[in-house]
Write a protein that holds these residues in place. Sequence first.
Motif, PDB file in Angstrom:
ATOM      1  N   SER A   1     -29.693  -0.916   3.392  1.00 35.96           N
ATOM      2  CA  SER A   1     -28.901  -1.431   4.523  1.00 35.96           C
ATOM      3  C   SER A   1     -28.750  -0.459   5.684  1.00 35.96           C
ATOM      4  N   LEU A   2     -29.580   0.564   5.750  1.00 35.44           N
ATOM      5  CA  LEU A   2     -29.476   1.498   6.863  1.00 35.44           C
ATOM      6  C   LEU A   2     -30.063   0.866   8.121  1.00 35.44           C
TER       7      LEU A   2
ATOM      8  N   GLY B   1     -27.188   3.314   0.570  1.00 35.61           N
ATOM      9  CA  GLY B   1     -27.367   3.893   1.900  1.00 35.61           C
ATOM     10  C   GLY B   1     -26.609   5.192   2.094  1.00 35.61           C
ATOM     11  N   TYR B   2     -25.366   5.250   1.647  1.00 34.17           N
ATOM     12  CA  TYR B   2     -24.595   6.491   1.776  1.00 34.17           C
ATOM     13  C   TYR B   2     -25.217   7.613   0.936  1.00 34.17           C
ATOM     14  N   ALA B   3     -25.776   7.252  -0.218  1.00 36.81           N
ATOM     15  CA  ALA B   3     -26.463   8.265  -1.039  1.00 36.81           C
ATOM     16  C   ALA B   3     -27.664   8.831  -0.294  1.00 36.81           C
TER      17      ALA B   3
ATOM     18  N   ASP C   1     -25.163  12.323  -6.985  1.00 31.73           N
ATOM     19  CA  ASP C   1     -23.723  12.575  -6.981  1.00 31.73           C
ATOM     20  C   ASP C   1     -22.997  11.589  -6.075  1.00 31.73           C
ATOM     21  N   ARG C   2     -23.576  11.321  -4.896  1.00 30.22           N
ATOM     22  CA  ARG C   2     -22.921  10.384  -3.977  1.00 30.22           C
ATOM     23  C   ARG C   2     -22.923   8.977  -4.567  1.00 30.22           C
TER      24      ARG C   2
ATOM     25  N   VAL D   1     -16.856   1.499  -1.044  1.00 27.98           N
ATOM     26  CA  VAL D   1     -16.107   2.740  -0.833  1.00 27.98           C
ATOM     27  C   VAL D   1     -16.938   3.860  -1.421  1.00 27.98           C
ATOM     28  N   SER D   2     -17.290   4.826  -0.594  1.00 25.21           N
ATOM     29  CA  SER D   2     -18.165   5.912  -1.030  1.00 25.21           C
ATOM     30  C   SER D   2     -17.483   7.257  -0.783  1.00 25.21           C
TER      31      SER D   2
END
Length: 285
Positions: A12-13, A123-125, A148-149, A277-278
Amino acid sequence: MTLAIVTDSTASLPADLASAREVTVVPLEVVVDARSYTEGIDVTPEDLARALRAGRAVSTSRPSPERFARTYADLVDRGAEAIVSIHLSSRVSATFESAQMAAQDCAVPVSCVDSLQVGMATGYAVLSAADARDAGESADDVAKAARDRSERATTYFYVATLEHLRRGGRIGTASALLGSALSVKPILGVQDGQVRPIEKVRTSARAIARLEELTAQAAASHGDRVDVAVQHLDADAQARSLADRLGESLGLSTVDVMEVGAVIGAHVGPGLLAVTVSGRPPVDV
């Protein structure tokens, strides 16, 4: 060492963000009435929503190992000496398997990361991996940053019907039948890389309110270092309203809002509202 980062289109980036962070995105395919379309290139979430509302046959397809192999080879040709490839959960898609197969024959080391997540949780990872790469960390440490993320992410979502998840095999038939009974509205989550029922409520309004409550609980578990994203399919106004309320209640200056891609959309259907929530990486002191 020049290190390249690869992900897939379900992360989703936005294209401009992926480009700015030097992340290569391998697209999945959406099949509508036996015709294949490439996500992010010739099919939009709006196209997908119209197809689903019209009752057209919709399915999805992973990138082939050959597609990944071409991507990796191109990055090597451009100077990559190592690659970290980060993908959606292997328990909902064979995309990760394709990446692993291609990695075996790549001319440089490829670290494949199974995020065990979907959407912006992946995406946040990827963005954390890009941060680690830009800080000069090794390929192993970049892959670890992504893992880890991923482990610090929580995703909940509400769907208008479980039928699309049932058709795609992403949730059991019994749960789909239970969710449709007596107009029960399901809240689902990603747990251990799989889509699982979390709660059942009676109305859409209550489901969205419960999404807010669960998001607040997840955010509290990470302190004040979180990123929050609201994703939707054909529900922009509801998503932005939800994001505004979450931003105010959580004290966040920014809550990302975006439509899910066509591939995820094919499995959840129009009306999806999802919150991720990341937890951000801890700060060294």
